[in-house]
Design an enzyme around this catalytic site. Structure first.
Site: not given
Ligand code: CMX
Length: 425
Positions: A364, A233, A309, A318, A263
């Site tokens: 979140d 964002s 994250h 938070r 996000h």
């Molecule tokens: N559950 C399952 N798998 C997860 C995970 C979770 N909560 N968090 C990360 N992973 C997975 C990723 O999908 C990725 O898998 P692939 O290799 O198959 O693509 C792997 O772990 C590595 O990811 P990462 O480097 O740890 O995380 P990223 O920086 O790529 O992504 C985020 C970060 C937040 C998008 C991810 O942790 C996620 O999808 N979390 C769940 C959604 C969420 O809570 N988002 C809110 C974030 C805060 C916000 O912006 O509001």
């Protein structure tokens, strides 16, 4: 007392000179390098943006202008906005002045309501919110002044004016959308005597005899303001704003990024997941049941919302602030208890799963159950609350960018063929 505008007018010329001299003296110093994995992997960790409003050290979490977010949780969101923009917390007189100023600008024009009322009844509240903001672009002071001929050194002034107009209207707009979209009855008009977040809580129309819902909204709107410059964002808003698109265009664009499930929409997904747990087990599950449910989610190829994250590697402070609020106000609530149990179980599950680099809860993970407790049960709406708060950070970053006369963003993209040649050397 110095008002927000007076403080900025004092600081900007000094800051501008300081940065100009700094860049000149260090223009060729290398601060980052980019690997092939980073280029294909969301540019994670590449240092190529400047954002002075806040930083997120992976082992600490959000720090706004040098102050950890945990120490700001009793401030009003307006005060945090002042801090984000200027680097200083306002004194009482300055904060009163800002609150009063915002309240005087809070009315949303009728054409916005007419536009939103014409939309399909099942439109997502984030679409309505983003569209409502974009509709108000016609009132942009920046665009008007720019069209008349504006010096670069003066860009920040009408940008500030647009941001104040926009921020002032967000609670009215967002609350009106809630009431319209979820059939809650007529809109509730702003009350000039209330603070920005307290009035938002009131205009939503949630019954609040204890005043704790108002307190939750103040906390919520402080915690989500800013998270440095590289998140989707903030970065989108910065990128769009760098073309000198005015704050209405830029904030609306940033909110469209916030609406993605990885996000800001994660808060909606998170509560949905917690509700599924509650429905499946008829209440608070045992730790074993929860563990099994989490593995089912992961095995079906989905993420556990609210966990993980891109930057953080510890429990998000938070999340901790929301958890403390819940423990004080609704410790016996089923959903709060599930969320607390999820925190006990999920980090180990994610560690065993072995993919997520950060197994800890993010912002979140806990907010939804608190909103639900107070009767704000329409979780499709939750990202709008995030957006009202994040607009403060986006606007602060825009004002600082305009003050410093930052350049239009235009990084170089390369083709996969180019990459293949580059790795051959
Ligand atoms: N559950 C399952 N798998 C997860 C995970 C979770 N909560 N968090 C990360 N992973 C997975 C990723 O999908 C990725 O898998 P692939 O290799 O198959 O693509 C792997 O772990 C590595 O990811 P990462 O480097 O740890 O995380 P990223 O920086 O790529 O992504 C985020 C970060 C937040 C998008 C991810 O942790 C996620 O999808 N979390 C769940 C959604 C969420 O809570 N988002 C809110 C974030 C805060 C916000 O912006 O509001």
């Amino acid at each position: 007392m110095a008002t927000l505008k007076q403080t900025l007018a004092r600081k900007i010329p000094v800051l501008r000179d300081e940065i100009k001299a700094f860049v000149k003296a260090n223009a060729k110093t290398v601060i980052s390098e980019v690997t092939v994995a980073q280029a294909y992997g969301g540019m994670r960790g590449v240092k190529a943006l400047v954002c002075d409003t806040s930083v997120v050290p992976p082992d600490k979490g959000l720090i706004i202008r040098g102050t950890p977010i945990g120490e700001l949780k009793d401030q009003l969101p307006e005060a945090v906005f002042f801090l984000l923009v200027t680097g200083e917390l306002p004194d009482d007189a300055a904060i009163n002045d800002l609150t009063k100023d915002l309240k005087s600008r809070a009315k949303v024009p009728d054409y916005v309501w007419n536009t939103l009322e014409a939309m399909p009844k099942d439109s997502h509240p984030m679409v309505m919110f983003s569209l409502g903001i974009l509709a108000m672009e016609k009132d942009s002071v920046f665009r008007k002044k720019y069209d008349e001929g504006l010096k670069k050194t003066d860009f920040w002034d009408p940008t500030l004016e647009d941001c104040l107009n926009l921020i002032a209207k967000l609670p009215t707009l967002a609350a009106g959308i809630y009431r319209m979209r979820f059939n809650k009855g007529p809109r509730i008009e702003p009350d000039p005597k209330l603070d920005w977040a307290g009035d938002y809580a009131r205009m939503l129309g949630i019954d609040d005899p204890s005043g704790e819902f108002g307190n939750l909204m103040r906390l919520y709107l402080v915690l989500h303001t800013d998270h440095e410059g590289g998140n989707v964002s903030a970065h989108t808003c910065h990128c769009v704003g760098s073309a000198l698109s005015d704050p209405y265009y830029a904030v609306s664009a940033g909110l469209n990024g916030l609406a993605g499930p990885l996000h800001g929409l994660a808060n909606q997904m998170c509560l949905r997941w917690v509700m599924m747990v509650k429905d499946k087990f008829g209440g608070v599950p045992t730790e074993d049941q929860l563990r099994e449910f989490a593995w089912d989610t992961l095995k079906s190829g989905q993420v556990i919302p609210g966990y993980g994250h891109a930057v953080l590697r510890v429990t998000d402070p938070r999340y901790a602030a929301f958890h403390d609020f819940g423990a004080r106000v609704c410790a016996d609530d089923d959903l709060f208890q599930i969320v607390a149990k999820v925190f006990k179980v999920i980090p180990d599950v994610l560690k065993k799963h072995g993919k997520a680099k950060d197994p800890w809860p993010n912002v979140d993970a806990a907010s939804g159950c608190l909103l639900y407790h107070f009767g704000l049960t329409e979780f499709e709406y939750y990202t709008v609350l995030f957006g009202v708060s994040r607009a403060l950070g986006m606007c602060a970053q825009l004002i600082v960018s305009r003050a410093l006369g930052e350049a239009i963003e235009r990084p170089k993209s390369v083709t996969t063929e180019w990459m293949k040649q580059a790795v051959k050397g």
